[in-house]
Design a protein around this motif. Structure first.
Motif: not given
Ligand code: HMG
Ligand code: MG
Length: 313
Positions: A1-20
Motif C-alpha cells: 500500500m502507498t499512502a498519499p505523499g509517499l513512494p511505493m516501497t520496493v526494497p533492493a538488494e545490498g542496502l542497509p536496513a536503517r540509515v541515520r
C-alpha cells in the motif's frame, strides 16, 4: 500500500536496513544565508526538525563570529534547544570554540578539516597540517570529557581552486583525523562535483587504509544534481550515516561554487521507497521546510518539498 505523499516501497538488494540522517540545515544551511535568521526562528526550526523525527540535528558553530556572522548567536541559540531529546552536534574549529561549546553543555562536537591547501587557507586561515595541529587538543580534550567527536573533511572530490582532488590526498587527512581520535568522519563533497564511481573509489581506498565503513558518513552538496546517486553508491558500500539539509538549504561561505546540501526530503523519499528506515515523518518535515522557506522569503530548492507542497515555482 502507498499512502498519499509517499513512494511505493520496493526494497533492493545490498542496502542497509536503517540509515541515520545527520541533519545539517540549521548549521550548513543557515550559515550561508545573506542575512542572519533571528535566533527564535532558528530555535523553532530545530524544534520542528526534532518533531519530524530527526535525531541528530547539527545546531550551530562556535567559530569566530566575524568569519560566520550568521551563526554569531550560538550562545543564545544553544540553551534554547538544549532540552530537546536529540543529539545536537556543533562545529568547533579550535580550543576557543570547544570552551564555548563545553560551557553550554554540548555533548557532540565536530572539527572540520580540508583535503586541499586552498580551502584550508580560505576556511581556517591555516595550512592542512596547521589545521590538524589546531584540532589535536580539541579532540583530545573533548574525548577526555566523554564528548563525541565528528571529523569533517571538505573537498574530498574536487576543489574550486585546485580542481579534482586525488584520492590518496583525501585518505591521508582522513587517516590523520581517525588517528587523532575522531569517532566518525564525514566525507564532504563541498562543491557537489562527485559522481558515484568516485564515491565508491574513495570509500574502497579508505577501507584499504584501515578506515572502517561504520566510521564513515557522507556529506553531499547537490550542485550538479548528483547527491542522491552518490548517496546510493555510498549505501551500497555499507555507509549508514548520511548528512542532509531540510529543504536543501546550504552552501559554504568560503567556497563560492557550493550550493545547498542534499535535501533531507529528497533523501527520505528515496530511502522510504527502498524500505530503509529513518524514523522521519516526511509530511512533518516538508511542512517544516515550507515554514522555513516562508521565513527566508523564497521557495525550497528540494524537488520533494515542491512536489508535496505544491509550492509556487
Ligand atoms: P584566525 O583569524 O586565524 O584566528 O581564524 P586566530 O586563531 O588567529 O584568533 C584571532 C582571534 O579570534 C582571537 O581573538 C581569538 O580569541 C578569536 P583576540 O585574541 O585577537 O581577541 N577566536 C575566536 N573567537 C570566538 N570563537 C572562536 C575563536 N577562535 C579564535 N572559535 C578561525 C581561525 C578558525 C577562528 C577562523 O578561520 C574561523 O572561525 N573559521 C570558521 C569558518 C567556518 O565556519 N566555515 C564554515 C564551516 S565548514 C563547512 O561548511 C564545510 C562542511 O559543511 C563540510 C563540507 O561541505 O565540505 C563542514
Ligand atoms: Mg557542507
Amino acid at each position: 500500500m502507498t499512502a498519499p505523499g509517499l513512494p511505493m516501497t520496493v526494497p533492493a538488494e545490498g542496502l542497509p536496513a536503517r540509515v541515520r540522517i545527520h541533519e545539517v540545515g540549521a548549521r550548513d544551511g543557515l550559515q550561508n544565508e545573506k542575512t542572519a535568521v533571528p535566533t527564535e526562528v532558528k530555535a523553532e526550526f530545530v524544534r520542528r526538525l526534532a518533531d519530524a523525527g530527526l535525531t541528530t540535528i547539527e545546531a550551530t558553530s562556535f567559530v569566530h563570529p566575524k568569519w560566520v556572522p550568521q551563526l554569531a548567536d550560538a550562545e543564545q541559540l544553544f540553551p534554547r534547544i538544549a532540552d530537546l531529546p536529540v543529539d545536537l552536534p556543533v562545529l568547533v574549529p579550535n580550543e576557543r570554540g570547544l570552551d564555548r561549546a563545553l560551557a553550554l553543555g554540548a555533548r557532540r562536537v565536530a572539527v572540520f578539516a580540508s583535503a586541499t591547501e586552498s580551502f584550508a587557507k580560505a576556511n581556517l586561515n591555516r595550512t592542512v597540517d596547521e589545521a590538524l595541529a589546531m584540532f589535536e587538543p580539541v579532540v583530545s580534550r573533548a574525548k577526555a570529557e566523554g564528548v563525541h567527536v565528528r571529523g569533517y573533511l571538505s573537498m574530498c572530490f574536487g576543489d574550486p581552486w585546485e580542481g579534482p582532488v586525488p584520492v590518496p590526498q583525501v585518505v591521508r587527512v582522513c587517516r590523520a583525523l581517525v588517528d587523532m581520535g575522531c569517532d566518525e568522519l564525514s566525507l564532504g563533497d563541498t562543491i557537489g562535483v562527485a559522481t558515484p564511481g568516485h564515491v565508491t573509489a574513495l570509500l574502497t581506498a579508505l577501507n584499504a587504509a584501515d578506515v572502517p565503513t561504520p566510521a564513515l558518513g557522507v556529506h553531499f552538496h547537490d550542485t550538479y544534481g548528483q547527491a542522491l546517486a552518490n548517496t546510493l553508491a555510498a549505501l551500497r558500500h555499507g555507509v549508514t550515516t548520511v548528512d542532509a539539509s531540510a529543504g536543501g538549504l546550504g552552501g559554504c561561505p568560503y567556497a563560492k561554487s557550493a550550493t545547498g546540501n542534499l535535501a533531507t526530503e529528497d533523501l527520505v523519499w528515496m530511502l522510504r521507497g527502498l524500505g530503509i528506515d529513518t524514523g522521519v515523518d516526511l509530511g512533518r518535515l516538508v511542512a517544516t521546510s515550507v515554514w522555513m522557506a516562508d521565513r527566508l522569503g523564497r521557495p525550497s530548492p528540494s524537488r520533494t518539498v515542491r512536489a508535496l507542497s505544491h509550492q509556487e515555482q
